[in-house]
Scaffold this active site. Structure first.
Site, short mmCIF file in Angstrom:
data_model
loop_
_atom_site.label_atom_id
_atom_site.label_comp_id
_atom_site.label_asym_id
_atom_site.label_seq_id
_atom_site.Cartn_x
_atom_site.Cartn_y
_atom_site.Cartn_z
N LEU A 1 27.34 54.86 60.54
CA LEU A 1 27.77 54.57 61.91
C LEU A 1 27.16 53.26 62.40
CD1 LEU A 1 29.27 55.46 64.50
CD2 LEU A 1 27.17 56.67 65.17
N GLU B 1 18.89 57.39 66.05
CA GLU B 1 19.70 58.45 66.65
C GLU B 1 19.50 58.52 68.16
OE1 GLU B 1 19.87 62.10 64.44
OE2 GLU B 1 19.39 61.06 62.58
#
Length: 397
Positions: free
Chosen positions: A143, A376
């Site tokens: 990502l 994250e």
């Protein structure tokens, strides 16, 4: 007059009696993971960290698969079907050994496997999940990009359909755990339909994953760049059940939940090292643990450590009940990682100069947590998630 019940003895390792919240199966899973980490990681991790490598990672993955630690909270397809609390306990024990080992498991189970399990086709699930649960195939999750970390909506990786219906992927992903050893990558890309996820075998022509070196954090972990140069995939490589950022963000929320627990493992390891040192190291004719300022540090560390574990338990119970909101996960990650870093730094002061030595785990945990703090979701992102929830006003714009 009835006599008062006899109180249990005070346990410095569990001062709040949190273990009373656990079922026998919970304790058995925790003890299995703790025993594996003590046998396979702790004797070697300082050397791995010093050399900046994780040798035998594929063997470690298969061993983790054999104890049910990969994708353990998922149902079916060879996964253990454990509760959220049991998965959290495993994350705590793995990160008490090293954040890199917990990252290996989190990326495998909570990102790559979770994406396929929740959004994949039945064929994709049957093809990949049993082998990933067994540790026969390692997965990664693409990502983050070199120029887009907190802003994935503007990712530059593109997937286009050609005249025959195949997909062609071009782009780069950065800071990808497991990338260089993965057999499959879940890659998110812009398409004409919006952001979509793709299941990419890493032996596909045009795919490469050079390992990132010269890290001062997460050194006992494989971190890579993903390069997609005209990677051609069949039409059915796309994850069919999701379009848009909801897909990758839901995966991240699941992985962040594991971090809430894992950070407390690093904190516990550092606290235990400081407590043992304080009761054995003598200065001015007595153990330093007998001095008021040292006891104040130990008390404050214990309070924050076990408050964090209680918070993790609470969030785990909510997840098991289907009631855990993303904002609550942000609450947990923001609090527990910040407090874990502070515990590690305070432990370092108790150990003095010995605190910077790899003979003790404290500095290794502290530097690892510097990565955990921002991956994250950075501190700022989680603060804004909570700020929006509290005020109803969107400060992201």
């Amino acid at each position: 007059m009835a006599s008062s019940p006899k109180l249990p003895a005070f346990d410095p390792a569990d001062p709040l009696g949190i273990d009373d919240l656990l079922e026998p199966e919970d304790l058995a899973i925790r003890d299995t993971v703790r025993g594996w980490a003590a046998d396979r990681v702790l004797p070697h991790v300082a050397e791995w960290y010093e050399k900046g490598e994780l040798p035998g990672v594929r063997d470690l993955a298969r061993e983790l698969g054999s104890i049910g630690a990969l994708g353990m909270s998922l149902e079916g397809y060879g996964c253990a079907g454990a509760t959220a609390v049991q998965y959290g306990l495993a994350c705590l024990e793995l990160e008490a050994a090293d954040s890199g080992i917990r990252s290996l498991v989190s990326v495998q189970g909570s990102l790559a496997m979770y994406a396929i399990h929740r959004f994949g086709s039945e064929e994709q699930k049957r093809t990949w999940l049993p082998r990933m649960a067994a540790g026969e195939v390692i997965g990664c999750f693409g990502l983050t990009e070199p120029d887009h970390g907190s802003d994935p909506a503007n990712m530059r990786t593109r997937a286009k359909r050609d005249a025959g219906g195949d997909w062609v992927l071009d782009g780069r992903k950065m800071w990808i755990t497991n990338g260089s050893v993965a057999g499959v990558a879940v890659v998110w890309a812009q398409t004409e339909e919006g952001i979509r996820g793709f299941v990419v075998p890493t032996d596909s022509p045009g795919f490469s994953a050079p390992e990132i070196k010269h890290k001062w954090s997460l050194r006992a972990s494989v971190t890579s760049e993903l390069v997609l140069d005209g990677v051609r995939l069949p039409a059915d490589a796309v994850l069919p059940e999701v379009t848009g950022l909801r897909g990758p963000l839901s995966c991240l929320s699941h992985a962040r939940y594991g971090i809430v627990w894992g950070a407390m493992g690093a904190a516990r390891s550092s606290f235990e090292a400081a407590l043992e040192y304080a009761t054995s190291r003598e200065q001015f004719g007595r153990p330093i643990g007998g001095f008021q300022l040292t006891q104040a540090k130990l008390a404050d560390m214990a309070v924050e450590l076990h408050k964090g574990i209680l918070l993790a338990h609470h969030l785990g119970r909510r997840m098991d009940a289907g009631r855990l909101r993303p904002e609550q996960v942000s609450f947990g990650k923001l609090n527990n990682v910040r407090e874990a870093i502070d515990i590690c730094r305070t432990a370092r002061t108790i150990l003095g100069a010995n605190g910077i030595s790899l003979e003790y785990p404290v500095m290794r945990h502290a530097t690892n947590l510097e990565s955990v703090l921002t991956y994250e979701g950075t501190v700022e992102m989680h603060q804004l998630v909570l700020g929006k929830a509290l005020t109803g006003l969107d400060a992201f714009r």
